[in-house]
Design a protein around this motif. Structure first.
Motif, PDB file in Angstrom:
ATOM      1  N   GLU A   1      10.820  21.191 -20.460  1.00  0.00           N
ATOM      2  CA  GLU A   1       9.806  22.247 -20.314  1.00  0.00           C
ATOM      3  C   GLU A   1       9.655  22.678 -18.848  1.00  0.00           C
ATOM      4  OE1 GLU A   1       8.445  23.677 -22.863  1.00  0.00           O
ATOM      5  OE2 GLU A   1       8.984  22.245 -24.457  1.00  0.00           O
ATOM      6  N   ASN A   2      10.518  22.114 -17.970  1.00  0.00           N
ATOM      7  CA  ASN A   2      10.518  22.392 -16.525  1.00  0.00           C
ATOM      8  C   ASN A   2       9.317  21.785 -15.808  1.00  0.00           C
ATOM      9  OD1 ASN A   2      12.992  23.663 -16.044  1.00  0.00           O
ATOM     10  ND2 ASN A   2      12.228  25.617 -16.830  1.00  0.00           N
ATOM     11  N   ILE A   3       8.863  20.667 -16.319  1.00  0.00           N
ATOM     12  CA  ILE A   3       7.795  19.899 -15.679  1.00  0.00           C
ATOM     13  C   ILE A   3       8.409  18.599 -15.155  1.00  0.00           C
ATOM     14  CG2 ILE A   3       5.616  18.683 -16.001  1.00  0.00           C
ATOM     15  CD1 ILE A   3       5.399  21.739 -16.140  1.00  0.00           C
ATOM     16  N   GLY A   4       8.280  18.348 -13.852  1.00  0.00           N
ATOM     17  CA  GLY A   4       8.899  17.177 -13.232  1.00  0.00           C
ATOM     18  C   GLY A   4       8.148  15.891 -13.502  1.00  0.00           C
ATOM     19  N   ALA A   5       8.108  15.482 -14.760  1.00  0.00           N
ATOM     20  CA  ALA A   5       7.517  14.186 -15.108  1.00  0.00           C
ATOM     21  C   ALA A   5       8.433  13.075 -14.625  1.00  0.00           C
ATOM     22  CB  ALA A   5       7.302  14.084 -16.611  1.00  0.00           C
ATOM     23  N   ALA A   6       7.856  11.884 -14.421  1.00  0.00           N
ATOM     24  CA  ALA A   6       8.636  10.768 -13.877  1.00  0.00           C
ATOM     25  C   ALA A   6       8.147   9.457 -14.474  1.00  0.00           C
ATOM     26  CB  ALA A   6       8.524  10.740 -12.351  1.00  0.00           C
ATOM     27  N   LEU A   7       8.863   8.388 -14.153  1.00  0.00           N
ATOM     28  CA  LEU A   7       8.537   7.058 -14.668  1.00  0.00           C
ATOM     29  C   LEU A   7       8.217   6.109 -13.524  1.00  0.00           C
ATOM     30  CD1 LEU A   7       8.382   4.709 -16.640  1.00  0.00           C
ATOM     31  CD2 LEU A   7      10.879   4.650 -16.699  1.00  0.00           C
ATOM     32  N   HIS A   8       7.006   5.588 -13.488  1.00  0.00           N
ATOM     33  CA  HIS A   8       6.567   4.569 -12.523  1.00  0.00           C
ATOM     34  C   HIS A   8       5.722   3.535 -13.288  1.00  0.00           C
ATOM     35  CE1 HIS A   8       6.857   8.376 -10.153  1.00  0.00           C
ATOM     36  NE2 HIS A   8       7.420   7.587  -9.258  1.00  0.00           N
ATOM     37  N   TYR A   9       6.216   2.385 -13.639  1.00  0.00           N
ATOM     38  CA  TYR A   9       7.557   1.848 -13.537  1.00  0.00           C
ATOM     39  C   TYR A   9       7.843   1.055 -14.796  1.00  0.00           C
ATOM     40  CZ  TYR A   9       6.767   2.662  -8.544  1.00  0.00           C
ATOM     41  OH  TYR A   9       6.467   3.233  -7.340  1.00  0.00           O
TER      42      TYR A   9
ATOM     43  N   HIS B   1      -1.770   8.849  -5.279  1.00  0.00           N
ATOM     44  CA  HIS B   1      -0.345   9.151  -5.135  1.00  0.00           C
ATOM     45  C   HIS B   1       0.239   9.465  -6.503  1.00  0.00           C
ATOM     46  CE1 HIS B   1       3.868   9.065  -4.383  1.00  0.00           C
ATOM     47  NE2 HIS B   1       4.042   7.941  -5.031  1.00  0.00           N
ATOM     48  N   LEU B   2      -0.172   8.709  -7.510  1.00  0.00           N
ATOM     49  CA  LEU B   2       0.311   8.936  -8.868  1.00  0.00           C
ATOM     50  C   LEU B   2      -0.839   9.335  -9.785  1.00  0.00           C
ATOM     51  CD1 LEU B   2       2.684   5.867  -9.451  1.00  0.00           C
ATOM     52  CD2 LEU B   2       3.313   8.173  -8.687  1.00  0.00           C
ATOM     53  N   TYR B   3      -0.558  10.283 -10.671  1.00  0.00           N
ATOM     54  CA  TYR B   3      -1.444  10.559 -11.800  1.00  0.00           C
ATOM     55  C   TYR B   3      -0.657  10.161 -13.036  1.00  0.00           C
ATOM     56  CZ  TYR B   3      -4.795  12.685 -14.928  1.00  0.00           C
ATOM     57  OH  TYR B   3      -5.753  12.866 -15.905  1.00  0.00           O
ATOM     58  N   VAL B   4      -1.119   9.120 -13.725  1.00  0.00           N
ATOM     59  CA  VAL B   4      -0.345   8.558 -14.829  1.00  0.00           C
ATOM     60  C   VAL B   4      -1.068   8.708 -16.158  1.00  0.00           C
ATOM     61  CG1 VAL B   4       0.837   6.896 -13.341  1.00  0.00           C
ATOM     62  CG2 VAL B   4      -1.271   6.220 -14.500  1.00  0.00           C
TER      63      VAL B   4
ATOM     64  N   ALA C   1       0.836  -1.206   0.000  1.00  0.00           N
ATOM     65  CA  ALA C   1       0.000   0.000   0.000  1.00  0.00           C
ATOM     66  C   ALA C   1       0.868   1.253   0.000  1.00  0.00           C
ATOM     67  CB  ALA C   1      -0.929  -0.017   1.207  1.00  0.00           C
ATOM     68  N   ALA C   2       2.058   1.149  -0.596  1.00  0.00           N
ATOM     69  CA  ALA C   2       2.981   2.281  -0.618  1.00  0.00           C
ATOM     70  C   ALA C   2       2.358   3.518  -1.256  1.00  0.00           C
ATOM     71  CB  ALA C   2       4.261   1.901  -1.364  1.00  0.00           C
ATOM     72  N   HIS C   3       1.425   3.296  -2.207  1.00  0.00           N
ATOM     73  CA  HIS C   3       0.774   4.408  -2.901  1.00  0.00           C
ATOM     74  C   HIS C   3      -0.606   4.728  -2.327  1.00  0.00           C
ATOM     75  CE1 HIS C   3       3.071   3.256  -6.888  1.00  0.00           C
ATOM     76  NE2 HIS C   3       3.885   3.626  -5.905  1.00  0.00           N
ATOM     77  N   ALA C   4      -1.050   4.003  -1.314  1.00  0.00           N
ATOM     78  CA  ALA C   4      -2.488   3.930  -1.046  1.00  0.00           C
ATOM     79  C   ALA C   4      -2.946   4.495   0.291  1.00  0.00           C
ATOM     80  CB  ALA C   4      -2.953   2.481  -1.191  1.00  0.00           C
ATOM     81  N   VAL C   5      -2.176   5.376   0.911  1.00  0.00           N
ATOM     82  CA  VAL C   5      -2.693   6.044   2.111  1.00  0.00           C
ATOM     83  C   VAL C   5      -3.953   6.828   1.731  1.00  0.00           C
ATOM     84  CG1 VAL C   5      -2.265   7.830   3.821  1.00  0.00           C
ATOM     85  CG2 VAL C   5      -0.449   6.227   3.243  1.00  0.00           C
ATOM     86  N   GLY C   6      -5.045   6.553   2.416  1.00  0.00           N
ATOM     87  CA  GLY C   6      -6.298   7.248   2.149  1.00  0.00           C
ATOM     88  C   GLY C   6      -7.196   6.577   1.143  1.00  0.00           C
ATOM     89  N   ALA C   7      -6.690   5.574   0.431  1.00  0.00           N
ATOM     90  CA  ALA C   7      -7.521   4.864  -0.548  1.00  0.00           C
ATOM     91  C   ALA C   7      -8.544   3.988   0.169  1.00  0.00           C
ATOM     92  CB  ALA C   7      -6.648   4.018  -1.462  1.00  0.00           C
ATOM     93  N   ARG C   8      -9.682   3.763  -0.485  1.00  0.00           N
ATOM     94  CA  ARG C   8     -10.757   2.953   0.104  1.00  0.00           C
ATOM     95  C   ARG C   8     -11.204   1.863  -0.865  1.00  0.00           C
ATOM     96  NH1 ARG C   8     -13.322   5.000   4.689  1.00  0.00           N
ATOM     97  NH2 ARG C   8     -12.591   7.084   5.287  1.00  0.00           N
TER      98      ARG C   8
ATOM     99  N   LEU D   1       1.550  15.875  -9.057  1.00  0.00           N
ATOM    100  CA  LEU D   1       0.230  15.993  -8.436  1.00  0.00           C
ATOM    101  C   LEU D   1       0.405  15.922  -6.923  1.00  0.00           C
ATOM    102  CD1 LEU D   1      -2.923  16.061  -8.795  1.00  0.00           C
ATOM    103  CD2 LEU D   1      -2.826  13.577  -8.540  1.00  0.00           C
ATOM    104  N   THR D   2       0.438  17.063  -6.272  1.00  0.00           N
ATOM    105  CA  THR D   2       0.451  17.103  -4.810  1.00  0.00           C
ATOM    106  C   THR D   2      -0.438  18.262  -4.368  1.00  0.00           C
ATOM    107  OG1 THR D   2       2.203  18.716  -4.320  1.00  0.00           O
ATOM    108  CG2 THR D   2       2.912  16.498  -4.926  1.00  0.00           C
TER     109      THR D   2
END
Length: 400
Positions: A332-340, A307-310, A168-175, A375-376
């Motif tokens: 473009e100065n947008i902190g995009a990332a790779l998961h996974y 946690h992630l918007y993909v 549940a590393a991504h899932a605090v608050g998920a139901r 997304l924060t």
């Protein structure tokens, strides 16, 4: 005419870099940390205990045990479940390396079961097919914060007498079906890394209703000692501590728990903000050709932790790879990332277990076409607008 991409020398969308997963920390955390520093006790002690009690009450389980990472939480969960050399642990190939690594740390073999390409979560029918006489546990991954199909998976675990661990590393608050993630399987493991919905800078938590497993984890996480340092200190008398197990240094100090105490109080408000920005993204990206979004439940009983918007790209629509698209967003100065990237595509798992890309085709395909966007609760309306502008600009620039 399409604007010139920053990676090719054009003007970037933003002047300053928008960090992926910037933590939202306030004066309450600062005061609590300062209080801890001044208390004379910064190791594991009363504030870690307080954080544990708050978290157990929040998710609705009997026990919450704070540790120094979700990796430690997963490792200890397998040890508490009695996983040993020769056992097999089924998990998703679309996850961070730690999810599978911990099975190896316990002496077991990680066995992958492919994902549902729509939800990005492990598919129950693939779990069923992966079970052998050596299978002892399942680790499900709530990818991005979207709960897995837990009713079906819990029934599979029950029928085959398997321990069910939730990553549940991504899932605090998920139901899931009205229940917070953290009290569905036998054990649930949370991450409080710097970019998570709840952060302690580094840290994690194991939740469980099983008294025996909780007791084993409590001892294993601090060298296998029967009493930890705060118990000895608080007693004000000599208290001997016996080594019961060959344990680990996995405890969470009060200095980190000081952050968690106040972060936990903000989780629900933070998730509302995440949902608001996610809806803005949804509207902007829904009609872009070659872009697919992870589904989010809207029935009130089930909730994505966000946690992630993909974005999952159909690369047939674009002239370049996903990696090039991420590089262009970064320019473009947008902190995009790779998961996974799918784990069976990594050298260790490929070479050690002989995996081929086609062994888990859904995970392999998604792993080469997915990207994550900032997304924060800390981003502003303008930040979100900049993300949208940059995504549209880059994808238009690379469209076939």
């Amino acid at each position: 005419m399409t604007a010139s991409l920053a990676i090719d020398g054009g003007q970037p969308v933003r002047d300053s870099f928008l960090v992926f997963g910037k933590p939202c920390l306030g004066e309450e955390e600062e005061r609590e940390v300062l209080d801890t520093l001044r208390s004379g006790w910064i190791g594991t002690g009363p504030k870690a205990l307080r954080f544990e009690q708050m978290f157990a009450e929040y998710v609705g389980c009997k026990h919450a045990l704070a540790v120094n990472s979700a990796t430690a939480a997963l490792h200890l969960s397998l040890l508490a479940a009695g996983i040993k050399p020769g056992d097999e642990v089924i998990t998703s190939p679309l996850t961070f390396a730690a999810t599978a690594n911990v099975a190896i740390h316990a002496g077991a073999r990680p066995v992958f079961a492919d994902i549902d390409p729509a939800t990005l979560n492990i598919a129950p029918e693939n779990i069923e097919r992966a079970i052998t006489g050596r299978t002892r546990a399942i680790i499900v991954v709530h990818f991005g914060g979207l709960p897995c199909q837990m009713a079906e998976i819990m029934e599979i675990a029950r029928q085959h007498n398997l321990t069910l661990v939730e990553d549940a590393a991504h899932a605090v608050g998920a139901r899931y079906n009205g229940r917070l993630i953290g009290n569905l399987g036998n054990l649930a493991c949370f991450s409080f890394y710097a970019n998570k919905n709840l952060t302690t800078a580094e840290g994690g938590m194991v939740t469980t209703d099983d008294d025996a497993m909780a007791e084993r984890i409590a001892v294993y996480r601090l060298h296998g000692l029967s009493r930890h340092a705060w118990q000895r200190y608080a007693s004000r008398r000599l208290m001997l501590s016996d080594a019961i197990y060959p344990g680990y240094k996995y405890n969470m100090p009060d200095l980190l728990a000081s952050l968690g105490i106040h972060q936990l109080r903000r989780v629900e408000d933070g998730l509302l903000t995440r949902e608001r920005y996610a809806r803005v993204y949804d509207e902007a990206f829904a009609e872009i050709p070659g872009v697919r979004l992870q589904p989010r439940p809207g029935d009130g009983l089930n909730r994505h932790g966000l946690h992630l918007y993909v974005l999952v790209l159909d690369l047939a629509h674009f002239r370049v790879s996903r990696n090039q698209i991420i590089d262009s967003l970064l320019a473009e100065n947008i902190g995009a990332a790779l998961h996974y990237r799918a784990l069976h595509m990594h050298p260790y798992y490929r070479d050690t277990f002989g995996y081929e890309p086609e062994d888990f085709p859904a995970a392999a395909s998604v792993g080469e076409s997915i990207l994550s966007l900032p997304l924060t609760p800390c981003i502003s309306e303008q930040d979100a607008a900049d993300v949208i502008e940059a995504v549209r600009k880059v994808l238009a620039g690379y469209r076939r």
